[in-house]
Scaffold this motif. Structure first.
Motif, mmCIF file in Angstrom:
data_model
loop_
_atom_site.group_PDB
_atom_site.id
_atom_site.type_symbol
_atom_site.label_atom_id
_atom_site.label_comp_id
_atom_site.label_asym_id
_atom_site.label_seq_id
_atom_site.Cartn_x
_atom_site.Cartn_y
_atom_site.Cartn_z
ATOM 1 N N ASP A 183 -5.019 -3.703 11.596
ATOM 2 C CA ASP A 183 -4.409 -3.274 12.857
ATOM 3 C C ASP A 183 -5.433 -2.554 13.728
ATOM 4 O O ASP A 183 -6.196 -1.709 13.244
ATOM 5 N N GLY A 184 -5.435 -2.902 15.007
ATOM 6 C CA GLY A 184 -6.339 -2.255 15.951
ATOM 7 C C GLY A 184 -7.736 -2.818 15.967
ATOM 8 O O GLY A 184 -8.612 -2.278 16.651
ATOM 9 N N ALA A 185 -7.981 -3.908 15.231
ATOM 10 C CA ALA A 185 -9.317 -4.498 15.170
ATOM 11 C C ALA A 185 -9.723 -5.075 16.522
ATOM 12 O O ALA A 185 -8.891 -5.584 17.278
ATOM 13 N N PRO A 193 -3.121 3.963 6.820
ATOM 14 C CA PRO A 193 -3.327 5.332 7.316
ATOM 15 C C PRO A 193 -3.273 6.396 6.215
ATOM 16 O O PRO A 193 -3.943 7.434 6.317
ATOM 17 N N ALA A 194 -2.492 6.135 5.146
ATOM 18 C CA ALA A 194 -2.366 7.121 4.067
ATOM 19 C C ALA A 194 -3.662 7.311 3.297
ATOM 20 O O ALA A 194 -3.821 8.309 2.576
ATOM 21 N N GLU A 205 -6.217 -3.568 1.428
ATOM 22 C CA GLU A 205 -5.035 -3.124 2.179
ATOM 23 C C GLU A 205 -4.845 -1.613 2.059
ATOM 24 O O GLU A 205 -4.456 -0.949 3.023
ATOM 25 N N MET A 206 -5.107 -1.060 0.880
ATOM 26 C CA MET A 206 -4.971 0.387 0.698
ATOM 27 C C MET A 206 -6.004 1.135 1.526
ATOM 28 O O MET A 206 -5.710 2.170 2.126
ATOM 29 N N LEU A 207 -7.225 0.606 1.573
ATOM 30 C CA LEU A 207 -8.263 1.247 2.376
ATOM 31 C C LEU A 207 -7.913 1.232 3.859
ATOM 32 O O LEU A 207 -8.263 2.167 4.595
ATOM 33 N N ALA A 208 -7.233 0.177 4.309
ATOM 34 C CA ALA A 208 -6.896 0.050 5.727
ATOM 35 C C ALA A 208 -5.654 0.838 6.114
ATOM 36 O O ALA A 208 -5.371 1.007 7.298
ATOM 37 N N PRO A 233 0.817 -1.219 0.000
ATOM 38 C CA PRO A 233 0.000 0.000 0.000
ATOM 39 C C PRO A 233 0.847 1.266 0.000
ATOM 40 O O PRO A 233 0.554 2.223 -0.720
ATOM 41 N N GLU A 234 1.934 1.268 0.812
ATOM 42 C CA GLU A 234 2.804 2.442 0.854
ATOM 43 C C GLU A 234 3.388 2.754 -0.517
ATOM 44 O O GLU A 234 3.409 3.912 -0.955
ATOM 45 N N ARG A 235 3.861 1.692 -1.210
ATOM 46 C CA ARG A 235 4.477 1.899 -2.527
ATOM 47 C C ARG A 235 3.449 2.366 -3.542
ATOM 48 O O ARG A 235 3.751 3.225 -4.383
ATOM 49 N N MET A 236 2.234 1.835 -3.493
ATOM 50 C CA MET A 236 1.230 2.236 -4.472
ATOM 51 C C MET A 236 0.823 3.692 -4.279
ATOM 52 O O MET A 236 0.719 4.451 -5.248
#
Length: 521
Positions: A471-473, A280-281, A275-278, A251-254
């Motif tokens: 994370d945090g679920a 923080p960015a 993963e992108m939706l989850a 996700p970070e790279r995308m």
């Protein structure tokens, strides 16, 4: 719409998708974009020609197979086209496989040359054991190479920049596309040169409306035909560009690549969308450059699509394709109204039918096996005559592939994915599609991924869900079971829910149910 009979008999893929852009005076346009530079069509054509001459020097001839096992980048694309230009047959494999898998592909393809890089040299050197030539791309010390291993950089410096295209035809075998291997050893779907050209016209132009202004960023790596075609073939048909990068997709790279290069098309898969939706960015990411996001490779849950649309406002064009049919053959349309849960109608150029096990067409509203007919259907599974005979059949309109995918069609010709015939579980005497349970559980905001398989209790099959949480679920197993009870028929809820760090996946990123079913709870 292009027809098979419209394609000239003499046809070369590299000539059509690379040289033609240069010949039309657009050679200065960017073809490939990396973090460090843009490579123009003229530059790509010269590198393609040099690599083609290198392959000829190594003894590769028309019809020989060239296996690419290298990281994404300009050299990957130029090597693929260089092999095509001399009339060789290209096949690609993932760059992070164990030695035993590379040994299988080397035996299976009997490739004249295997093109590797620093990532794959070690394991493929061990798998090859000196029995085939290795062409080593990237930054390597030529003095450390062994007998039968050649530095691409050294040979490129000696190679001529001009190359005549081999006199190939539209019906010559040009491409091997491997199956995912999720239900057995991967097999090559053998495609002639006309398959990618027709797919480009029918899907990339006819559905996506790809143009010279498009910049395509792929999430999957280029060894996966879904990504390779959309990033480094289809854009070239209109003078557009693709973004290539060697690292694994995260996700970070995308998000970083979208910010850097402002692509117009994102080639995505549901797992990465989740993963992108989850990440923080996602809260601050600017995806306004995108005019659409494609989704394929695995079923897209309707709730995931809704969340993506709500978060980013980007149209998702969900579709389904296969190595057997070359690329996408059923797809939604950009900007068109959605029917909840539908993959849309057939792509122009194809016909699709829902049939019973005996091949009899079923009425609309029935669930059955999907048959696809079109001129991009593969010629065979290489070296597997029995499997070829069972899968590739003579349909009413010509070449047809009968898949193991279960579908339902409505009265308006919209298709709905209902799982795989070989994945179905018989629970309480009723067939259950694991994907239905997976999509239900992935509707919960805490669920990142989900895979459902069967397990036995006293000889009875029950659904078990393996769940990856964000994370945090805080969601519990019983809460997920209650969610399934509320939304699905009573017998479909998972009797057992297991939280895991990750799900096993094939090299193409698809859920590996065989591995999941043997995973210890």
């Amino acid at each position: 719409m292009l027809r098979r009979e419209d394609i000239p008999h003499r046809f070369n893929l590299a000539g059509h998708f690379v040289d033609r852009i240069v010949e039309r005076g657009r050679g200065d346009r960017p073809a490939l974009i990396t973090d460090s530079a843009a490579t123009s069509y003229e530059e790509l054509a010269e590198l393609m020609n040099r690599i083609g001459n290198v392959l000829l020097e190594l003894g590769v001839r028309r019809g020989d197979r060239v296996l690419l096992a290298m990281s994404d980048g300009v050299e990957f694309v130029a090597t693929w086209y260089g092999a095509q230009k001399i009339g060789a047959v290209t096949a690609e494999v993932y760059t992070y496989l164990p030695v035993k898998d590379y040994a299988y592909f080397l035996r299976y393809t009997e490739a004249s040359v295997v093109v590797v890089d620093a990532v794959t040299l070690g394991p493929i050197r061990e798998a090859a054991d000196g029995h085939c030539a290795l062409l080593v791309a990237g930054d390597v010390n030529a003095a450390e190479l062994r007998h039968g291993e050649h530095s691409l950089a050294v040979l490129l410096a000696q190679a001529a920049p001009r190359l005549e295209a081999a006199p190939t035809t539209a019906d010559d075998v040009a491409i091997w596309k491997f199956t995912t291997g999720s239900t057995g050893a991967p097999k090559a779907c053998v495609h002639p040169a006309h398959s990618p050209l027709l797919s480009f016209d029918w899907y990339a132009r006819g559905v996506l409306g790809i143009s010279q202004d498009d910049v395509v960023l792929p999430v999957p790596k280029l060894f996966f035909g879904y990504a390779r075609d959309l990033a480094a073939l289809y854009p070239f048909g209109v003078g557009g560009a693709g973004v290539v990068f060697p690292e694994r997709s995260t996700p970070e790279r995308m998000f970083d690549l979208i910010e850097r290069h402002r692509p117009t098309i994102l080639v995505n898969v549901p797992t990465m969308m989740s993963e992108m939706l989850a990440h923080p960015a996602a809260a601050t990411a600017d995806l306004s450059c995108l005019r659409l996001c494609t989704s394929a490779g695995e079923a897209l849950p309707a709730e995931l699509e809704r969340r993506w649309q709500d978060a980013f406002g980007i149209d998702v064009v969900d579709g389904i394709g296969s190595s057997e049919a070359y690329h996408i053959f059923i797809s939604n349309r950009p900007g068109a109204p959605r029917r909840r849960g539908s993959l849309g109608p057939v792509v122009p150029g194809y016909t699709a039918r829902v049939v019973g096990e005996d091949g009899t067409p079923l009425p609309d509203g029935s669930v059955g096996l999907l048959e696809i007919t079109g001129d991009t259907v593969a010629l065979e599974y290489y070296g597997a005559p029995d499997k070829t005979a069972a899968t590739f059949i003579g349909g009413p309109d010509g070449r047809t592939v009968r898949s193991a995918d279960l579908f339902e069609r409505d009265a308006d010709g919209y298709f709905y994915y209902r799982g795989r015939a070989d994945d179905l579980l018989k629970v309480s005497g009723v067939w259950v599609a694991p994907s239905e349970i997976e999509h239900c559980l992935m509707g919960h905001l805490d669920v990142l991924e989900c895979g459902v398989v069967g397990y036995e209790v006293d000889g009875l099959t029950r659904p078990r869900a393996f769940v990856v949480l964000r994370d945090g679920a805080t969601v519990t197993a019983s809460e997920l079971q209650d969610l399934a009870r509320a939304q699905l028929s009573p017998h479909k809820y998972p009797r057992d829910v297991r939280f895991v760090a990750a799900l096993p996946r094939t090299a193409n990123g698809k859920l590996d149910r065989r591995a999941l079913s043997t995973q210890k709870p």
